[in-house]
Design an enzyme around this catalytic site. Structure first.
Site, short mmCIF file in Angstrom:
data_model
loop_
_atom_site.label_atom_id
_atom_site.label_comp_id
_atom_site.label_asym_id
_atom_site.label_seq_id
_atom_site.Cartn_x
_atom_site.Cartn_y
_atom_site.Cartn_z
N GLU A 56 16.14 17.03 9.72
CA GLU A 56 14.82 16.43 9.70
C GLU A 56 14.69 15.28 10.71
OE1 GLU A 56 11.14 15.46 9.21
OE2 GLU A 56 11.91 17.09 7.97
N THR A 59 7.73 20.41 10.70
CA THR A 59 8.88 21.15 10.19
C THR A 59 8.54 22.63 9.96
OG1 THR A 59 9.75 19.17 9.10
CG2 THR A 59 10.63 21.29 8.39
N HIS A 111 12.98 11.08 7.17
CA HIS A 111 11.56 11.35 7.40
C HIS A 111 10.78 10.05 7.34
CE1 HIS A 111 7.59 13.11 7.17
NE2 HIS A 111 8.10 14.32 7.34
N ASP A 158 14.31 19.42 13.92
CA ASP A 158 13.05 20.16 13.79
C ASP A 158 11.92 19.61 14.64
OD1 ASP A 158 12.82 17.89 12.25
OD2 ASP A 158 12.04 18.91 10.48
N HIS A 159 11.85 18.30 14.82
CA HIS A 159 10.77 17.70 15.61
C HIS A 159 11.12 16.24 15.86
CE1 HIS A 159 9.34 15.72 11.92
NE2 HIS A 159 9.42 16.89 11.32
#
Length: 633
Positions: free
Chosen positions: A254, A298, A413, A472-473
């Protein structure tokens, strides 16, 4: 002065001007909109006016002053909500709202803490136009005019409104030709069309996408298939089947960006375990690997992994097209005898995963109900990563083998908060609390991955598995460029911003003993082909846009969802072509044009497939279109 009468519709004029200027000020204060010249600045200043003239102009049809003022106030409130909604959304996503996002209400509860961080008391200033309008309604006394005169004024008013609109569109088209073909570039649309016109255009685009599915007949796939076949790379002979028959464990890291790996923060190692893994004899690590997600974040990365297609330009595929037919990686592995699973300690409906996973052919979804969240193990987005990985490995031990499972971590996150006992390093000391805390949650994620590897060994799953991990990003958006510049010690130009979209990609094969760092430039769209070839599965008949990263024929060309791209020679960002090595703009800017055209073409092909649900017309077993008389799902 008390009895002074203003011209009729003075309140209307004040309302238009107040909202117009408020919008422009918000543009400058809240959004990082790149302005390259005086014409662009003028367009940005002008563009709110055209729609505001039309919207507020409805007041001209009310005879009653009370009704007229009520209508004006409603328009002011609606435009303010639209504007401020985009401000709050932009702070977190560095993007503008699209229509599908507004319908993703199931996510709002889980987004609570992140959204709360994006709201400040000072934001009341963004509603300044409403207060100005209320004052005008209270103190401005207007003259009355004859009905005939009123009709003449209305005609002149709307002629003026239309003239402003076409003037705006003309300037926008001159500044950015074919602007309306770039619906994925929302900053470009807002900069040239304006916030309010952009949202109307977004409604049109979303309506058009719904119509595309209804009218599609599969013939559109012929051109797409020819494009995919012409750009297909043969798999690597050495790596094809290197993990055949093993369990496949894919871990989504994440918000993990590559700049944190093999780096320190104030003398503290940020990712000690992952650093070791980049040098491990059983690991191939890709440092030049980019995320290609859009608004789905995500969920978009999951879509890229499973399908080898790009996410949508607006909204998240998981929401807008969860009923589509997808030739997913999970479905392919299922036909090869694998049990397929996803493990994610969050609500099953978040990002509509429960529905989308069915369409992707995933056998079982281990959501938050499959986990026991003990005291101190909860995090704002679900469950902390260390206990999540521990329980996930226990679940793997019970899975039918061979299995393919995906684990989605949570702790790293936004807003990147941790309990004291989970902080392994100190905060950074920039002007961004978000970046300061980010290093701590990244360090926690690193510790969690270490725990995962240890538990897999203890459970006897490690040796017969392949472990693939990817970021993921991004975690740190462009809104924190000043703080990032402090950490990196250099200015964050559009070129540097593109480089910061690198996320780690690990392929760990226990017993491989030939690990290395692979400098190949790639992106998330390449994961599906790369992984399936490692598992010994052919993809030559699949419709996908990525290529095998191990293939000698793999092309180093990464397309971002917003139209930026990276090659081995160039980086294209903010409409500027940069030299990939020096980071300086190249002298001949036209060298990027062929890549830009192809990037747009590829993104549009992917969008066409999704919007038309075209894979329902495709037989992946023989690589042919289904005949017309075959029943379609």
């Amino acid at each position: 002065m008390k009895n002074k009468e203003w011209p009729k519709h003075s309140v209307l004029a004040i309302a238009v001007i107040a909202t117009w200027l408020t919008t422009y000020v918000v543009y400058k204060m809240a959004f990082s909109i790149t302005i390259d010249n005086a014409l662009q600045e003028f367009i940005l200043f002008l563009n709110p006016l055209s729609l505001l003239l039309f919207a507020y102009g409805g007041a001209l049809f009310f005879k009653s002053k009370k009704a007229r003022n009520r209508y004006i106030l409603v328009i002011a409130v609606v435009t303010s909500i639209i504007l401020y909604g985009n401000v709050a959304f932009y702070r977190f996503f560095t993007d503008f709202i699209t229509l599908p996002v507004l319908f993703q209400t199931d996510n709002f509860g889980d987004l609570g803490n992140s959204a709360a961080e994006s709201v400040y008391w000072s934001d009341i200033l963004y509603f300044a136009d409403i207060f100005i309008i209320l004052l005008a309604m209270r103190f401005v006394k207007e003259k009355e005019t004859a009905l005939k005169s009123a009709a003449t004024h209305r005609k002149a008013y709307f002629v003026l409104s239309a003239a402003v609109l076409f003037f705006n569109l003309g300037l926008a088209e001159a500044e950015r030709p074919q602007l309306l073909t770039r619906s994925f570039d929302r900053e470009m649309l807002v900069k040239n069309l304006g916030m309010y016109n952009y949202h109307l255009y977004d409604v049109y685009i979303q309506s058009k996408s719904q119509a595309q599915r209804a009218l599609a007949d599969g013939s559109e796939l012929t051109e797409v298939t020819n494009y995919v076949r012409s750009n297909q790379a043969e798999p690597s002979e050495e790596m094809f089947g290197a993990a055949e028959g093993r369990n496949l464990i894919v871990v989504t890291l994440e918000s993990l960006q590559s700049f944190t790996l093999n780096s320190e923060m104030n003398g503290q190692t940020i990712t000690p375990f992952l650093n070791e893994l980049t040098k491990d004899e059983d690991t191939i690590y890709f440092p030049n690997f980019y995320h290609q997600t859009g608004l789905g974040k995500t969920s978009d990365s999951e879509f890229l992994l499973e399908t080898g297609m790009y996410p949508l330009s607006g909204g998240a595929v998981f929401f807008t097209h969860s009923g589509n037919t997808f030739n997913s990686m999970a479905e392919k592995m299922g036909t090869e005898g694998y049990s397929t699973n996803v493990q994610h300690a969050n609500t099953k409906s978040f990002w509509n995963r429960d529905m989308m996973y069915e369409s992707l052919g995933i056998d079982k979804f281990y959501d938050i109900q499959s986990y026991t969240v003990g005291e101190g193990e909860a995090v704002n987005w679900g469950m902390k990563d260390i206990p999540f990985f521990e329980q996930s490995v226990d679940q793997m031990a019970e899975m039918q083998q061979p299995f393919y499972t995906r684990l989605l971590s949570l702790t790293n996150h936004h807003p990147f908060t941790l309990d004291e006992e989970d902080k392994f390093i100190e905060e950074f000391d920039s002007n961004s609390g978000t970046l300061n805390r980010y290093f701590q949650t990244v360090r926690y994620l690193d510790e969690a991955v270490k725990t995962l590897f240890e538990d897999l060994k203890e459970q006897g799953l490690y040796e017969n598995s392949i472990i693939v991990m990817y970021g993921d990003h991004y975690g740190i958006s462009d809104n924190h460029n000043e703080a990032m510049a402090q950490y990196l010690g250099k200015e964050i130009t559009p070129y540097e911003s593109a480089q910061l979209q690198k996320v780690p990609f690990f392929v760990h094969i226990p017993g491989y003993e030939q690990g290395y760092v692979d400098e190949e430039i790639g992106g998330q769209v390449d994961m599906r082909s790369t992984i399936l070839h490692l598992m010994g599965m052919e993809t030559e008949k699949d419709i996908q846009f990525g290529g095998d990263l191990f293939s000698e024929e793999h092309e180093e060309f990464v397309i971002f969802r917003d139209g930026r791209f990276v090659t081995d020679e160039y980086v294209y960002a903010a409409n500027v072509c940069y030299d990939s090595e020096t980071g300086e703009p190249v002298e001949d800017q036209s060298v990027c044009d062929p890549y830009a055209e192809r990037a747009l073409e590829e993104l549009q092909y992917s969008e066409t497939i999704i919007n038309g649900d075209l894979l329902r017309f495709y037989d992946e077993e023989n690589g042919q279109l289904k005949t017309v008389d075959e029943p379609q799902p």
